[in-house]
Design a protein around this motif. Structure first.
Motif, short mmCIF file in Angstrom:
data_model
loop_
_atom_site.label_atom_id
_atom_site.label_comp_id
_atom_site.label_asym_id
_atom_site.label_seq_id
_atom_site.Cartn_x
_atom_site.Cartn_y
_atom_site.Cartn_z
N LYS A 1 2.45 -0.54 -12.65
CA LYS A 1 1.65 -1.75 -12.89
C LYS A 1 1.47 -2.54 -11.60
O LYS A 1 2.38 -2.62 -10.77
N LEU A 2 0.28 -3.14 -11.47
CA LEU A 2 -0.02 -3.91 -10.26
C LEU A 2 0.96 -5.07 -10.09
O LEU A 2 1.44 -5.34 -8.97
N ALA A 3 1.29 -5.76 -11.19
CA ALA A 3 2.24 -6.87 -11.10
C ALA A 3 3.60 -6.40 -10.60
O ALA A 3 4.26 -7.09 -9.82
N ASP A 4 4.00 -5.21 -11.02
CA ASP A 4 5.30 -4.68 -10.59
C ASP A 4 5.28 -4.34 -9.10
O ASP A 4 6.28 -4.53 -8.39
N ILE A 5 4.16 -3.80 -8.62
CA ILE A 5 4.06 -3.48 -7.19
C ILE A 5 4.22 -4.74 -6.35
O ILE A 5 4.96 -4.78 -5.37
N ILE A 6 3.48 -5.79 -6.75
CA ILE A 6 3.56 -7.04 -5.99
C ILE A 6 4.97 -7.60 -6.05
O ILE A 6 5.55 -8.01 -5.03
N ARG A 7 5.55 -7.62 -7.26
CA ARG A 7 6.90 -8.20 -7.42
C ARG A 7 7.94 -7.45 -6.59
O ARG A 7 8.83 -8.07 -5.98
N MET A 8 7.87 -6.12 -6.55
CA MET A 8 8.85 -5.34 -5.81
C MET A 8 8.83 -5.63 -4.32
O MET A 8 9.81 -5.35 -3.61
N ASN A 9 7.74 -6.19 -3.84
CA ASN A 9 7.60 -6.42 -2.40
C ASN A 9 7.75 -7.89 -2.02
O ASN A 9 7.35 -8.30 -0.94
N ILE A 10 8.35 -8.65 -2.93
CA ILE A 10 8.69 -10.05 -2.63
C ILE A 10 10.20 -10.13 -2.54
O ILE A 10 10.92 -9.84 -3.51
N ASP A 11 10.72 -10.54 -1.41
CA ASP A 11 12.15 -10.52 -1.16
C ASP A 11 12.87 -11.76 -1.70
O ASP A 11 14.04 -11.68 -2.05
N SER A 12 12.16 -12.88 -1.74
CA SER A 12 12.77 -14.12 -2.24
C SER A 12 11.83 -14.74 -3.28
O SER A 12 10.70 -15.10 -2.95
N VAL A 13 12.29 -14.84 -4.51
CA VAL A 13 11.53 -15.44 -5.61
C VAL A 13 12.19 -16.76 -5.97
O VAL A 13 13.41 -16.88 -5.97
N ASN A 14 11.38 -17.78 -6.27
CA ASN A 14 11.89 -19.13 -6.51
C ASN A 14 12.61 -19.68 -5.28
O ASN A 14 13.48 -20.54 -5.39
N GLY A 15 12.25 -19.13 -4.09
CA GLY A 15 12.89 -19.57 -2.86
C GLY A 15 14.31 -19.09 -2.70
O GLY A 15 15.04 -19.54 -1.82
N ILE A 16 14.73 -18.14 -3.59
CA ILE A 16 16.11 -17.66 -3.58
C ILE A 16 16.12 -16.18 -3.22
O ILE A 16 15.34 -15.39 -3.76
N LEU B 1 0.81 -1.22 0.00
CA LEU B 1 0.00 0.00 0.00
C LEU B 1 0.85 1.28 0.00
O LEU B 1 0.31 2.37 -0.22
N LYS B 2 2.13 1.16 0.22
CA LYS B 2 3.00 2.33 0.07
C LYS B 2 2.98 2.85 -1.37
O LYS B 2 3.31 4.00 -1.64
N PHE B 3 2.63 1.96 -2.31
CA PHE B 3 2.61 2.33 -3.72
C PHE B 3 1.20 2.67 -4.19
O PHE B 3 0.92 2.67 -5.38
N ASN B 4 0.32 2.97 -3.24
CA ASN B 4 -1.08 3.23 -3.55
C ASN B 4 -1.24 4.33 -4.61
O ASN B 4 -2.06 4.23 -5.51
#
Length: 493
Positions: free
Chosen positions: A455-470, A441-444
């Motif tokens: 983009k909504l997908a970019d907002i969600i992606r930027m707030n995931i610290d580990s992707v593919n468990g890495i 919500l900081k990117f509201n």
């Protein structure tokens, strides 16, 4: 010989365009492998009362180029030995792969009674085959039940003699499907036309808040309701086809039965009016099981039962009304919609396995948030010991098949971490929020350098610290064990 579950992803296998098939089948001989299904046996034994429809989705033809097919035959010692003895082995030369669903519909009042009996078997099968088989009924409404297999299967195949491949087939044109396959794919596609692709991809958004616990009032979290409301507003700003909100109240806590029944209604709605992607945000309390899986505490959970579950509960023991829902159960319920989705779980992720691993490698959780690591061991060993923690993190994710599927599950906390509340970026004087909602919500109202809404997908992606468990080896931040490709392709516009 040619096609197995292990080599269908081989780059040398050529695949035709996708198509769908739907047909009424009225006897067991029409259905590949149906003799092993007690559900279909029951349906066909009541063929005057019931009608069975077979639906095959995301189907395609797979085959090897002639040159590659010959090469495999030449490399196979069993085939070569047989041919030297004048035995011509039969090989699978072409496979038809797709996702299978059966719909059984009542044709009479007697048929409705037969459906009710079959339904009992269906739920038992679904319970014993967690994650691989889905069953649902709508007897009172549509007078039908349906059951499906999650993973694509080979539903038909063609064979030919190995000698014909070795001596009669030409290698020319080996980089494309042969003429017979190309013609068949076109004919099937013309007869079963898919929906025209839209230039603008549509999506729906759902927020779920479990904030009230009738038997466990100390767990009540009004912050969850606030997060659900604010996340829905964020989603609405991206013009979804629909938004839905399922929030508990003091008068009506959200039970496991109510939540799962609600997903059935959602499935029926989306089967009639599908979208390109579904974003689901869930917030509430989570509890770790001995095998590392997370259960979501529902409003009807009993305190003593929940405490025992943390020590003894197994997925196969899940029963309606116990107030616990496995994340995998929620995932499978959403998968029944046949719509690609992203599931966000904003909850704690306690994990005994990670706690044991931290002790083993001389690390402590040293802050009140429960996600900051402190190393108290030998500095010369710190690199190796941090690698061990990363390995445990990957193992916890890879243990569960659903976390490896295309539809991503995003956890706000890594295994072993608490999910502490954070300041509310929308209303600084309002309730604090679960961590992932607070970050997103900081990117509201965020605008990029081109003056466009991010983009909504970019907002969600930027707030995931580990992707593919890495990612960074720590317990702070969020994690998913998928690559987010499906979400990015669907929400990236």
């Amino acid at each position: 010989m040619v096609y197995t579950a292990g080599n269908l992803d081989d780059e040398s296998v050529l695949k035709g365009e996708k198509f769908s098939v739907e047909a009424i089948v009225n006897d067991m001989s029409s259905v590949q492998g149906a003799g092993q299904s007690s559900l279909l046996n029951s349906a066909f034994s009541n063929d005057e009362q019931l009608e069975v429809t077979l639906k095959i989705k995301d189907a395609y033809v797979a085959e090897l180029p002639v040159g590659a097919l010959k090469e495999r035959i030449n490399e196979n010692e069993l085939v070569q030995t047989a041919m030297k003895k004048n035995i011509d082995p039969i090989i699978v030369s072409r496979a038809y792969i797709g996702k299978i669903e059966y719909v059984v519909r009542a044709l009479s009042e007697a048929g409705i009674k037969a459906l009710a009996e079959i339904s009992k078997t269906g739920y038992e099968v679904e319970k014993t085959r967690l994650g691989s088989f889905n069953f649902s009924d709508n007897i009172e409404g549509r007078r039908e039940i349906s059951f499906s297999i999650n993973a694509p299967i080979i539903f038909a195949y063609e064979v030919m003699g190995a000698s014909r491949v070795a001596t009669d087939l030409s290698d020319q044109g080996e980089l494309v499907l042969n003429e017979l396959s190309a013609r068949r794919v076109k004919e099937i596609r013309d007869e079963n036309s898919l929906r025209a692709q839209k230039n603008h991809k549509s999506f729906g958004a759902i927020t779920i808040a479990n904030a009230h616990y009738e038997n466990f009032s100390s767990l009540n979290v009004p912050q969850a309701t606030q997060a659900s409301i604010l996340m829905e507003r964020l989603f609405e700003s991206y013009n979804p086809v629909f938004t839905k909100q399922l929030n508990s109240t003091k008068e009506m806590p959200l039970s496991d039965e109510r939540l799962l029944d609600w997903t059935i209604d959602l499935t029926l709605e989306l089967l009639q009016n599908p979208v390109d992607h579904l974003v689901v945000y869930y917030t509430g309390h989570g509890l770790s099981l001995p095998n590392g899986e997370i259960v979501l505490l529902q409003g009807n959970v009993n305190k003593d039962y929940a405490e025992r579950a943390a020590k003894n509960y197994k997925p196969s023991l899940s029963e309606s009304g116990d107030g616990l829902i496995l994340v995998e159960q929620l995932y499978n319920a959403l998968a029944m919609t046949n719509v690609p989705f992203t599931l966000i779980i904003d909850a704690c992720y306690p994990n005994d396995e990670m706690a044991t691993a931290l002790t083993r490698v001389s690390m402590l959780l040293g802050d009140k948030e429960g996600d900051e690591l402190y190393y108290i061991g030998n500095n010369a060993l710190i690199t190796d010991e941090l690698s061990d923690i990363g390995k445990v993190m990957r193992q916890i994710g890879s243990r569960f098949e659903y976390r490896q599927q295309d539809n991503a599950v995003i956890f706000s906390s890594k295994p072993g971490a608490k999910s502490g509340f954070k300041p509310n970026p929308v209303d600084p004087y309002g309730l604090e929020l679960p961590p992932l909602a607070a970050r997103i919500l900081k990117f509201n109202d965020y605008i990029d350098h081109d003056g466009k809404k991010i983009k909504l997908a970019d907002i969600i992606r930027m707030n995931i610290d580990s992707v593919n468990g890495i990612g960074e080896i720590s317990l702070s931040g969020s994690i998913t064990w998928r690559n987010l490709e499906v979400m990015t392709n669907s929400l990236g516009e």
